[in-house]
Motif scaffolding. Sequence first.
Motif, PDB file in Angstrom:
ATOM      1  N   ILE A  33       0.850  -1.185   0.000  1.00  0.00           N
ATOM      2  CA  ILE A  33       0.000   0.000   0.000  1.00  0.00           C
ATOM      3  C   ILE A  33       0.891   1.242   0.000  1.00  0.00           C
ATOM      4  CG2 ILE A  33      -1.846   1.227   1.192  1.00  0.00           C
ATOM      5  CD1 ILE A  33      -2.651  -1.424   2.458  1.00  0.00           C
ATOM      6  N   PRO A  34       0.745   2.105  -1.000  1.00  0.00           N
ATOM      7  CA  PRO A  34       1.619   3.282  -1.083  1.00  0.00           C
ATOM      8  C   PRO A  34       1.261   4.331  -0.039  1.00  0.00           C
ATOM      9  CG  PRO A  34      -0.053   3.387  -2.778  1.00  0.00           C
ATOM     10  CD  PRO A  34      -0.238   2.054  -2.093  1.00  0.00           C
ATOM     11  N   ALA A  35       2.209   5.216   0.242  1.00  0.00           N
ATOM     12  CA  ALA A  35       1.956   6.322   1.166  1.00  0.00           C
ATOM     13  C   ALA A  35       0.950   7.283   0.550  1.00  0.00           C
ATOM     14  CB  ALA A  35       3.261   7.044   1.487  1.00  0.00           C
ATOM     15  N   GLY A  36       0.116   7.873   1.408  1.00  0.00           N
ATOM     16  CA  GLY A  36      -0.800   8.917   0.950  1.00  0.00           C
ATOM     17  C   GLY A  36      -2.184   8.464   0.586  1.00  0.00           C
ATOM     18  N   VAL A  37      -2.520   7.187   0.786  1.00  0.00           N
ATOM     19  CA  VAL A  37      -3.875   6.729   0.452  1.00  0.00           C
ATOM     20  C   VAL A  37      -4.887   7.421   1.356  1.00  0.00           C
ATOM     21  CG1 VAL A  37      -3.141   4.483  -0.425  1.00  0.00           C
ATOM     22  CG2 VAL A  37      -3.631   4.741   1.999  1.00  0.00           C
ATOM     23  N   VAL A  38      -6.130   7.420   0.916  1.00  0.00           N
ATOM     24  CA  VAL A  38      -7.186   8.080   1.682  1.00  0.00           C
ATOM     25  C   VAL A  38      -8.281   7.080   2.012  1.00  0.00           C
ATOM     26  CG1 VAL A  38      -6.742  10.342   0.644  1.00  0.00           C
ATOM     27  CG2 VAL A  38      -8.382   8.807  -0.421  1.00  0.00           C
ATOM     28  N   ASP A  39      -9.058   7.430   3.005  1.00  0.00           N
ATOM     29  CA  ASP A  39     -10.158   6.576   3.447  1.00  0.00           C
ATOM     30  C   ASP A  39     -11.131   6.346   2.288  1.00  0.00           C
ATOM     31  OD1 ASP A  39     -11.575   5.404   5.938  1.00  0.00           O
ATOM     32  OD2 ASP A  39     -13.143   6.581   4.966  1.00  0.00           O
ATOM     33  N   GLY A  40     -11.470   5.082   2.049  1.00  0.00           N
ATOM     34  CA  GLY A  40     -12.408   4.739   0.991  1.00  0.00           C
ATOM     35  C   GLY A  40     -11.757   4.403  -0.338  1.00  0.00           C
ATOM     36  N   MET A  41     -10.456   4.683  -0.484  1.00  0.00           N
ATOM     37  CA  MET A  41      -9.773   4.356  -1.739  1.00  0.00           C
ATOM     38  C   MET A  41      -9.716   2.848  -1.908  1.00  0.00           C
ATOM     39  SD  MET A  41      -5.879   5.334  -2.943  1.00  0.00           S
ATOM     40  CE  MET A  41      -6.266   7.041  -3.252  1.00  0.00           C
ATOM     41  N   GLN A  42      -9.824   2.382  -3.142  1.00  0.00           N
ATOM     42  CA  GLN A  42      -9.775   0.954  -3.439  1.00  0.00           C
ATOM     43  C   GLN A  42      -8.543   0.627  -4.270  1.00  0.00           C
ATOM     44  OE1 GLN A  42     -13.485  -0.306  -5.201  1.00  0.00           O
ATOM     45  NE2 GLN A  42     -14.602  -0.143  -3.288  1.00  0.00           N
ATOM     46  N   LEU A  43      -7.835  -0.401  -3.862  1.00  0.00           N
ATOM     47  CA  LEU A  43      -6.679  -0.905  -4.586  1.00  0.00           C
ATOM     48  C   LEU A  43      -6.988  -2.318  -5.075  1.00  0.00           C
ATOM     49  CD1 LEU A  43      -3.910   0.197  -2.061  1.00  0.00           C
ATOM     50  CD2 LEU A  43      -4.777   1.465  -4.007  1.00  0.00           C
ATOM     51  N   LYS A  44      -6.298  -2.727  -6.113  1.00  0.00           N
ATOM     52  CA  LYS A  44      -6.579  -4.037  -6.705  1.00  0.00           C
ATOM     53  C   LYS A  44      -5.347  -4.918  -6.678  1.00  0.00           C
ATOM     54  CE  LYS A  44      -6.780  -4.649 -11.199  1.00  0.00           C
ATOM     55  NZ  LYS A  44      -7.219  -4.580 -12.612  1.00  0.00           N
ATOM     56  N   VAL A  45      -5.520  -6.147  -6.188  1.00  0.00           N
ATOM     57  CA  VAL A  45      -4.480  -7.173  -6.265  1.00  0.00           C
ATOM     58  C   VAL A  45      -4.952  -8.183  -7.309  1.00  0.00           C
ATOM     59  CG1 VAL A  45      -3.088  -8.847  -4.996  1.00  0.00           C
ATOM     60  CG2 VAL A  45      -3.976  -6.841  -3.818  1.00  0.00           C
ATOM     61  N   SER A  46      -4.275  -8.195  -8.442  1.00  0.00           N
ATOM     62  CA  SER A  46      -4.717  -9.032  -9.561  1.00  0.00           C
ATOM     63  C   SER A  46      -4.611 -10.521  -9.254  1.00  0.00           C
ATOM     64  CB  SER A  46      -3.882  -8.718 -10.809  1.00  0.00           C
ATOM     65  OG  SER A  46      -4.063  -7.376 -11.201  1.00  0.00           O
ATOM     66  N   ASN A  47      -5.588 -11.276  -9.738  1.00  0.00           N
ATOM     67  CA  ASN A  47      -5.590 -12.746  -9.691  1.00  0.00           C
ATOM     68  C   ASN A  47      -5.624 -13.339  -8.279  1.00  0.00           C
ATOM     69  OD1 ASN A  47      -5.353 -12.723 -12.519  1.00  0.00           O
ATOM     70  ND2 ASN A  47      -3.127 -12.631 -12.406  1.00  0.00           N
ATOM     71  N   LYS A  48      -6.086 -12.571  -7.313  1.00  0.00           N
ATOM     72  CA  LYS A  48      -6.200 -13.092  -5.946  1.00  0.00           C
ATOM     73  C   LYS A  48      -7.655 -13.167  -5.499  1.00  0.00           C
ATOM     74  CE  LYS A  48      -1.937 -13.990  -5.083  1.00  0.00           C
ATOM     75  NZ  LYS A  48      -1.505 -15.402  -4.878  1.00  0.00           N
ATOM     76  N   GLY A  49      -8.578 -13.178  -6.483  1.00  0.00           N
ATOM     77  CA  GLY A  49      -9.980 -13.427  -6.176  1.00  0.00           C
ATOM     78  C   GLY A  49     -10.288 -14.900  -6.337  1.00  0.00           C
ATOM     79  N   ASN A  50     -11.520 -15.233  -6.601  1.00  0.00           N
ATOM     80  CA  ASN A  50     -11.917 -16.638  -6.762  1.00  0.00           C
ATOM     81  C   ASN A  50     -11.512 -17.163  -8.141  1.00  0.00           C
ATOM     82  OD1 ASN A  50     -13.204 -16.984  -4.226  1.00  0.00           O
ATOM     83  ND2 ASN A  50     -15.008 -15.906  -4.987  1.00  0.00           N
ATOM     84  N   ASP A  51     -11.157 -18.458  -8.163  1.00  0.00           N
ATOM     85  CA  ASP A  51     -10.925 -19.130  -9.438  1.00  0.00           C
ATOM     86  C   ASP A  51     -12.256 -19.330 -10.154  1.00  0.00           C
ATOM     87  OD1 ASP A  51      -8.243 -19.276  -9.080  1.00  0.00           O
ATOM     88  OD2 ASP A  51      -8.140 -21.436  -8.731  1.00  0.00           O
ATOM     89  N   ALA A  52     -12.165 -19.601 -11.451  1.00  0.00           N
ATOM     90  CA  ALA A  52     -13.342 -19.954 -12.243  1.00  0.00           C
ATOM     91  C   ALA A  52     -13.146 -21.370 -12.771  1.00  0.00           C
ATOM     92  CB  ALA A  52     -13.523 -18.975 -13.396  1.00  0.00           C
ATOM     93  N   PRO A  53     -14.220 -22.095 -13.044  1.00  0.00           N
ATOM     94  CA  PRO A  53     -14.067 -23.458 -13.578  1.00  0.00           C
ATOM     95  C   PRO A  53     -13.473 -23.436 -14.983  1.00  0.00           C
ATOM     96  CG  PRO A  53     -16.370 -22.777 -13.615  1.00  0.00           C
ATOM     97  CD  PRO A  53     -15.635 -21.727 -12.865  1.00  0.00           C
ATOM     98  N   GLY A  54     -12.839 -24.549 -15.358  1.00  0.00           N
ATOM     99  CA  GLY A  54     -12.245 -24.665 -16.681  1.00  0.00           C
ATOM    100  C   GLY A  54     -10.732 -24.560 -16.631  1.00  0.00           C
ATOM    101  N   SER A  55     -10.070 -25.308 -17.488  1.00  0.00           N
ATOM    102  CA  SER A  55      -8.610 -25.311 -17.508  1.00  0.00           C
ATOM    103  C   SER A  55      -8.035 -24.059 -18.139  1.00  0.00           C
ATOM    104  CB  SER A  55      -8.107 -26.541 -18.256  1.00  0.00           C
ATOM    105  OG  SER A  55      -8.607 -26.556 -19.593  1.00  0.00           O
ATOM    106  N   ASN A  56      -8.877 -23.294 -18.800  1.00  0.00           N
ATOM    107  CA  ASN A  56      -8.395 -22.094 -19.483  1.00  0.00           C
ATOM    108  C   ASN A  56      -8.918 -20.819 -18.834  1.00  0.00           C
ATOM    109  OD1 ASN A  56      -6.829 -20.987 -21.561  1.00  0.00           O
ATOM    110  ND2 ASN A  56      -8.635 -20.615 -22.831  1.00  0.00           N
ATOM    111  N   SER A  57      -9.356 -20.909 -17.577  1.00  0.00           N
ATOM    112  CA  SER A  57      -9.954 -19.761 -16.892  1.00  0.00           C
ATOM    113  C   SER A  57      -8.874 -18.928 -16.192  1.00  0.00           C
ATOM    114  CB  SER A  57     -10.984 -20.240 -15.874  1.00  0.00           C
ATOM    115  OG  SER A  57     -10.346 -21.042 -14.878  1.00  0.00           O
ATOM    116  N   ILE A  58      -9.267 -17.748 -15.741  1.00  0.00           N
ATOM    117  CA  ILE A  58      -8.363 -16.882 -14.985  1.00  0.00           C
ATOM    118  C   ILE A  58      -9.054 -16.466 -13.683  1.00  0.00           C
ATOM    119  CG2 ILE A  58      -7.063 -16.001 -16.956  1.00  0.00           C
ATOM    120  CD1 ILE A  58      -8.884 -13.568 -16.997  1.00  0.00           C
ATOM    121  N   PRO A  59      -8.281 -16.290 -12.601  1.00  0.00           N
ATOM    122  CA  PRO A  59      -8.891 -15.902 -11.325  1.00  0.00           C
ATOM    123  C   PRO A  59      -9.397 -14.464 -11.357  1.00  0.00           C
ATOM    124  CG  PRO A  59      -6.668 -16.807 -11.023  1.00  0.00           C
ATOM    125  CD  PRO A  59      -6.837 -16.515 -12.478  1.00  0.00           C
TER     126      PRO A  59
END
Length: 372
Positions: A217-243
């Motif tokens: 998390i960088p310095a200077g963020v504010v309350d309510g700001m949203q940051l994204k961490v790619s590919n760390k959500g839920n997996d999807a079915p299928g061998s060719n899917s992306i999280p």
Amino acid sequence: MKQDFYEILGISKSADAAAIKKAYRKKAIEFHPDKNPGNKEAEENFKKAAEAYEVLSDPQKKAKYDQFGHQAFDGAGGFGGGSMNMDDIFSQFGDIFGSAFGAGFGGFGGGNSGPRRVKGSNLRIKVKMTLEEIANGVEKKVKVKRKVQAKGVHYKTCPTCNGQGQVMRVTNTILGRMQSATTCHTCGGSGQVLESKPKDADAQGMIMVDETVSIKIPAGVVDGMQLKVSNKGNDAPGSNSIPGDLIVAIEEVEHEFLKREGENLHLDLYISFPEAVLGVTRDIDAVNGKVRIKLEEGIQSGKILRLKGKGIPSINGYGNGDLLVHVNVWTPKNLNKEQKQFFEKSVTEDNFIPKPEKSEKSFFEKVKDMFS
């Protein structure tokens, strides 16, 4: 320094959604790998255009970018100028190009045929941060529960669409027979269905796991700001899917003494009447450690001391805010007989009669200065 998103797409900040989409389509077709085989520069420009569109096409992300710039997304491993591969781009934005490249982008859903990559659902969490953490930036490790494909799960080609992800339908109209392609209802467009799974997996071949995720998390963020961490959500079915992604909402913890106003901080400093008369040196707590300040003799209540650069860093890299120390002279409420007699004698003495100098600013002038 990263290139401005509006500059990448060749549009102004006042461009509406239709103009943004049109500009992205034009750039992506210009730099598409099929038109520029083996051209690394064109591929990089293709990714930059996708990155710009990914942010500017989303009203919430666009608002954050307009306010905070690249820092609003770079701090938590967001899109980050090419962090998505070409398949990710085709999967998310391929429909924008229509049939510009015939059979589509390598079978990833860009045209009228071919399976599309299914993306898993996003996860959302809140992360609490103190002012000290906000001022310095921090790396936090959080535990999240996310769905992942179980070990031993197997998928097979969808029998309905034969792995194409789409089914063709022919309808009779007054203009003749019309053929159209629709997403396969059996596999959801992925071209695959579940063949076998372990006993502990759900109907889609998923299991729930606890995972520790590191978030920068960088310095200077504010309350309510949203940051994204790619590919760390839920997996999807299928061998060719992306999280999916992990969306991190910042929650600022209120400080005991310091009050934040943008990048500036405010501190109420109370001193005694004798300290105001004689002057005093005080150590005060700032977000980056203690700071020693000297109050001159005869300092007035309401005086504001501005400590340059002792506030919160700008998330856009424009330097630090200031720490404004508001001096309040504490008037004693209970005096003993001797103390009371001293002040009774002093009431008429010349040194105790208020004589504000012309250089002394009024309360309203001080408030105006504080917000300017």
